[in-house]
Write an enzyme that holds these catalytic residues in place. Sequence first.
Site, PDB file in Angstrom:
ATOM      1  N   ASN A  37       0.580  -9.011   5.518  1.00  0.00           N
ATOM      2  CA  ASN A  37       0.399  -7.468   5.499  1.00  0.00           C
ATOM      3  C   ASN A  37       0.431  -6.870   4.190  1.00  0.00           C
ATOM      4  O   ASN A  37       0.666  -7.655   3.430  1.00  0.00           O
ATOM      5  CB  ASN A  37       1.808  -6.971   6.442  1.00  0.00           C
ATOM      6  CG  ASN A  37       1.470  -5.788   6.977  1.00  0.00           C
ATOM      7  OD1 ASN A  37       0.262  -4.948   6.846  1.00  0.00           O
ATOM      8  ND2 ASN A  37       2.056  -5.355   8.143  1.00  0.00           N
TER       9      ASN A  37
ATOM     10  N   HIS B  13      -5.137  -0.783  11.915  1.00  0.00           N
ATOM     11  CA  HIS B  13      -4.456  -1.506  10.735  1.00  0.00           C
ATOM     12  C   HIS B  13      -5.431  -2.445  10.375  1.00  0.00           C
ATOM     13  O   HIS B  13      -5.966  -3.464  11.265  1.00  0.00           O
ATOM     14  CB  HIS B  13      -3.093  -1.511  10.991  1.00  0.00           C
ATOM     15  CG  HIS B  13      -2.492  -2.056   9.642  1.00  0.00           C
ATOM     16  ND1 HIS B  13      -2.545  -1.218   8.512  1.00  0.00           N
ATOM     17  CD2 HIS B  13      -1.792  -3.185   9.316  1.00  0.00           C
ATOM     18  CE1 HIS B  13      -1.621  -2.108   7.730  1.00  0.00           C
ATOM     19  NE2 HIS B  13      -1.272  -3.107   8.193  1.00  0.00           N
TER      20      HIS B  13
ATOM     21  N   CYS C  88      -4.996   0.170   3.763  1.00  0.00           N
ATOM     22  CA  CYS C  88      -4.835  -0.934   4.252  1.00  0.00           C
ATOM     23  C   CYS C  88      -6.066  -2.056   4.364  1.00  0.00           C
ATOM     24  O   CYS C  88      -6.269  -3.248   3.801  1.00  0.00           O
ATOM     25  CB  CYS C  88      -4.332  -1.466   5.684  1.00  0.00           C
ATOM     26  SG  CYS C  88      -5.309  -0.524   6.671  1.00  0.00           S
TER      27      CYS C  88
ATOM     28  N   GLN D  48       0.814  -1.353  -0.042  1.00  0.00           N
ATOM     29  CA  GLN D  48       0.043   0.055   0.006  1.00  0.00           C
ATOM     30  C   GLN D  48       0.909   1.103  -0.033  1.00  0.00           C
ATOM     31  O   GLN D  48       0.410   2.092  -0.221  1.00  0.00           O
ATOM     32  CB  GLN D  48      -0.809   0.110   1.264  1.00  0.00           C
ATOM     33  CG  GLN D  48      -0.071   0.232   2.447  1.00  0.00           C
ATOM     34  CD  GLN D  48      -1.101   0.285   3.525  1.00  0.00           C
ATOM     35  OE1 GLN D  48      -1.270  -0.851   4.290  1.00  0.00           O
ATOM     36  NE2 GLN D  48      -1.635   1.549   3.938  1.00  0.00           N
TER      37      GLN D  48
END
Length: 361
Positions: free
Chosen positions: A280, A258, A83, A74
């Site tokens: 992630n 997040h 995110c 991102q």
Amino acid sequence: MKLFSASVFLSMIAATSAQQGEYFNEIMIRDDAVHNSLFQSPLPHTYIDADDLPDSFSWGNVDGKSYLTKSLNQHIPQYCGSCWAHGALSSFADRIKIARKAQGDDINLSIQFILNCGTEAAGSCHGGYHTATYQFIQDTGYVPYDTCTPYLACSAESTDGFCGKIDTSCSALNTCKTCDTFGGMGGKCTEIDFFPNATVAEYGIVDYDSNDKEGVSHKIMSEIYSRGPVAATINAEPIVKYTGGIFTDENYSEQTNHIVSITGWGTDKESGTKFWIVRNSWGQYWGEMGYMRLEMGKNLLGIEGEIAWVVPGTYTNHNFACYEDGSNCVSHDTYVDPSNDLVAMKRRLTNDKKKNGNMRG
């Protein structure tokens, strides 16, 4: 779960960003967000017993084959707090790949389309939410593939970097387009009205009970094993400098800022510690090739508190030969929910238990 209006959230952003060393809050939850759609499919934990689940399972390695779509970042071409869209759409795309048995080219969904057209409903570069992304897609009726609209890391309200110089408004051109040859040679960009896309049939959040964390783990593992990766909120501050290993520190807040996705779980052979395999959206330079391992069953960093799942509806499987304007180029397959074939599910569970060496006598 806290609910904030857009105005309250923006004031929180200003306060948060003013504090040095604190991770930027990328979660925004609208007051009118619908966190569970109307769904009819049975939830996986209702037909999978906890004792039947293997000690280790990852969609990144099922008999030597990966059923996961590409890792995302991102932060490029510049930072954008998206995110929530990355976690939501990567787990969504994974489930389509699983349904296709990892055959053919990967289907990757357009995050930029969500930023262009879902700013008010789903989120922006200044935060959003995973279930709001699914709600937006369901309300809109589709999300294009990323070859229609690649990631630019900008949304309409963002003025960071080059965002003020490009058009990220919601339009047909910013939904799906193609550009033929150089502008100086007479080329132009043209909207595509019929384009490859995917739809959302159902979505929801796994019920969380702080007094039954083992039961919560069972629900999450069953969902992942049966239908695929899930999107999850997490407190990102303690993992900014994560470089590997199983994260087990219980001294950090469960308040989240997040969103990531969980693609499986494992058990450490030496310590017996069970952990989530977390993907992630910070690129493969971070952590363990873009992933981390996080101890399971304790809601560390708030990882188990807001787990979102999605059931795909239809998705474009084959495009017919078409003209430059996109005519006659879409055909669809319908997602088949694994809960519709419980015999096959039980067979998978039995085989995986044998492979893990923990088959009950």
